[in-house]
Design an enzyme around this catalytic site. Sequence first.
Site, PDB file in Angstrom:
ATOM      1  N   THR A  15       0.827  -1.214   0.000  1.00  0.00           N
ATOM      2  CA  THR A  15       0.000   0.000   0.000  1.00  0.00           C
ATOM      3  C   THR A  15       0.863   1.267   0.000  1.00  0.00           C
ATOM      4  OG1 THR A  15      -1.536  -1.283   1.326  1.00  0.00           O
ATOM      5  CG2 THR A  15      -1.922   1.076   1.230  1.00  0.00           C
ATOM      6  N   LYS A 107       8.933   1.032  11.717  1.00  0.00           N
ATOM      7  CA  LYS A 107       9.118   1.351  13.150  1.00  0.00           C
ATOM      8  C   LYS A 107       9.593   0.150  13.956  1.00  0.00           C
ATOM      9  CE  LYS A 107       4.652   0.531  12.208  1.00  0.00           C
ATOM     10  NZ  LYS A 107       3.629   0.928  11.295  1.00  0.00           N
ATOM     11  N   GLU A 131      11.174   9.519   8.809  1.00  0.00           N
ATOM     12  CA  GLU A 131      10.065  10.369   9.262  1.00  0.00           C
ATOM     13  C   GLU A 131       8.725   9.639   9.259  1.00  0.00           C
ATOM     14  OE1 GLU A 131      10.233  13.913  10.286  1.00  0.00           O
ATOM     15  OE2 GLU A 131       8.453  12.966  11.093  1.00  0.00           O
ATOM     16  N   GLY A 136       2.911   8.883  10.485  1.00  0.00           N
ATOM     17  CA  GLY A 136       2.659   8.958   9.037  1.00  0.00           C
ATOM     18  C   GLY A 136       3.175  10.241   8.428  1.00  0.00           C
ATOM     19  N   ILE A 138       2.966  13.301   9.479  1.00  0.00           N
ATOM     20  CA  ILE A 138       3.269  14.417  10.398  1.00  0.00           C
ATOM     21  C   ILE A 138       4.785  14.557  10.586  1.00  0.00           C
ATOM     22  CG2 ILE A 138       2.842  15.366  12.694  1.00  0.00           C
ATOM     23  CD1 ILE A 138       0.549  13.302  12.968  1.00  0.00           C
ATOM     24  N   GLU A 192      -5.332  -3.092   9.632  1.00  0.00           N
ATOM     25  CA  GLU A 192      -4.680  -4.103   8.801  1.00  0.00           C
ATOM     26  C   GLU A 192      -5.486  -5.403   8.896  1.00  0.00           C
ATOM     27  OE1 GLU A 192      -1.024  -3.490   8.146  1.00  0.00           O
ATOM     28  OE2 GLU A 192      -1.067  -1.538   9.111  1.00  0.00           O
ATOM     29  N   ASP A 203       2.361  -1.490  18.198  1.00  0.00           N
ATOM     30  CA  ASP A 203       2.692  -0.504  17.161  1.00  0.00           C
ATOM     31  C   ASP A 203       3.009   0.856  17.816  1.00  0.00           C
ATOM     32  OD1 ASP A 203       2.421   0.417  14.161  1.00  0.00           O
ATOM     33  OD2 ASP A 203       1.191   1.814  15.313  1.00  0.00           O
ATOM     34  N   LYS A 207       6.671   3.002  18.032  1.00  0.00           N
ATOM     35  CA  LYS A 207       6.783   4.431  17.718  1.00  0.00           C
ATOM     36  C   LYS A 207       7.325   5.209  18.915  1.00  0.00           C
ATOM     37  CE  LYS A 207       3.162   4.051  14.231  1.00  0.00           C
ATOM     38  NZ  LYS A 207       1.717   3.999  14.002  1.00  0.00           N
ATOM     39  N   GLY A 304      -2.125   5.587   6.027  1.00  0.00           N
ATOM     40  CA  GLY A 304      -2.688   5.814   4.687  1.00  0.00           C
ATOM     41  C   GLY A 304      -1.589   5.928   3.656  1.00  0.00           C
TER      42      GLY A 304
HETATM   43  N1  HSE Z   1      -1.262   0.754  11.565  1.00  0.00           N
HETATM   44  C1  HSE Z   1      -0.873   2.083  11.927  1.00  0.00           C
HETATM   45  C2  HSE Z   1      -2.057   2.829  12.515  1.00  0.00           C
HETATM   46  C3  HSE Z   1      -0.376   2.879  10.770  1.00  0.00           C
HETATM   47  O1  HSE Z   1      -3.176   2.315  12.554  1.00  0.00           O
HETATM   48  O2  HSE Z   1      -1.852   3.947  12.966  1.00  0.00           O
HETATM   49  C4  HSE Z   1       1.033   2.630  10.404  1.00  0.00           C
HETATM   50  O3  HSE Z   1       1.910   3.028  11.397  1.00  0.00           O
END
Ligand code: HSE
Length: 435
Positions: A15, A107, A131, A136, A138, A192, A203, A207, A304
Amino acid sequence: MPERPVYVGLLGLGTIGTGVVRLLQAHGPRIDERLGFPLRLKRIADIELERDRGVPLDSYALTQDWHEVVDDPEVELVIELIGGDGVARSAVLAALKAGKSVVTANKALLAHHGPEIYACAETYGSDIAFEASVGGTIPVLRALREGLCADRIDALHGIVNGTCNFILSEMEERGETYAACLKRAQDLGFAEADPSFDVNGMDSTHKLCILLGLAFGLHVLPEAIPTDGIECVTPLDIEYAERVGFRIKLMAIAKERDGGVEAWVSPTMIPRDSVLGRVGGAMNAIEVRGSMSGPTLYYGAGAGSLPTASAIVADLMELARAGRCGVKRRVPPLGTPVLREIPLRRKEDLEGEYYLRFSALDRPGVLSHIAGALGEHGISIASLLQLERHASEAVPVVMMTHPAKDAALRAALAEISHMGDVLAPTQVIPVEREI
Ligand code: HSE
């Protein structure tokens, strides 16, 4: 004579990779004009080449073997969008060792192997930019690395997972369960196919590891960060939060105080009328508090195809310019050549206010049993929210505590879990007022 192009290789045509191709095709002339020289995507590697991505690919050399991209002597910059820390790690290290600079949105790779990768770039005279790995589109990493580099960062509060923010916002708006809202997120393409790392908080933790590096000069592995996901949040908790002026968000939080850094990821009650409390849907926002700069806020699409691609291509442009000027690694990846040796506070030493929801039998004495156990461990109750009769056998007993140590709370809850009049595990949600 026209300027010689900078050639780029792309690893991974999912994607985000497809978004990068689309963006380069849409904005190619604008990008070349801004750079003052042409930036050309030359080679793309992906294991699946047959699938139609809806973008023309005939001007690129396609392969299933990432080595062909990394080994092309003309390719100066490599974009890694494979994901995970297996093949991706090998490909990134191989590119850096060949003197090629790398852009990645990975990440998990950086959270687990960041120091190895940054050291490799330094040793081999290459560079790495990432970045898109946090927030995303930002540009929050750039802000931390350069815009705020003169300041000391005291705290950072982030909503860095769009899937979770979407699910929690939907649960509140529609009064529906977690499972129903997760399904809607998947149907709409926010989540996902396997959303485990999103909803279990990992996730956000990956980050937060990257943010900890840039904000506090600290390398912390994901395993060291207390992490809770949103799977256990119920419509009842959301309703109680609303009653007391809070909203539940999956927060990634880091603070430096008293000679240590504390960091955690958890569904958290934050004031409804705070700026972060009003971040709805799949959006991300990160508030950074600096000792001189005060609070600054970074808000935008955290996921996105095209928003993420815009951050990736911006990194690509920076590395292309740096290569042209011969000033690679103008700023180290984490904004400092030397990481700090400052302890990460252990989970049991964390102190904060909590929302507690017990499931108890509706019979005399139950409240005094629970309050007694909390009191014995030094936990003071700030307010009691609910003692209504419910149709079921169990009634929710909901409390907000004054600041309490995590270790004391866990000890009290372990005791309470053995009480005959407490029927189910207690829901514990931290409360964060200073936002
Ligand atoms: N899967 C992540 C989210 C996006 O839902 O924010 C990619 O880091």
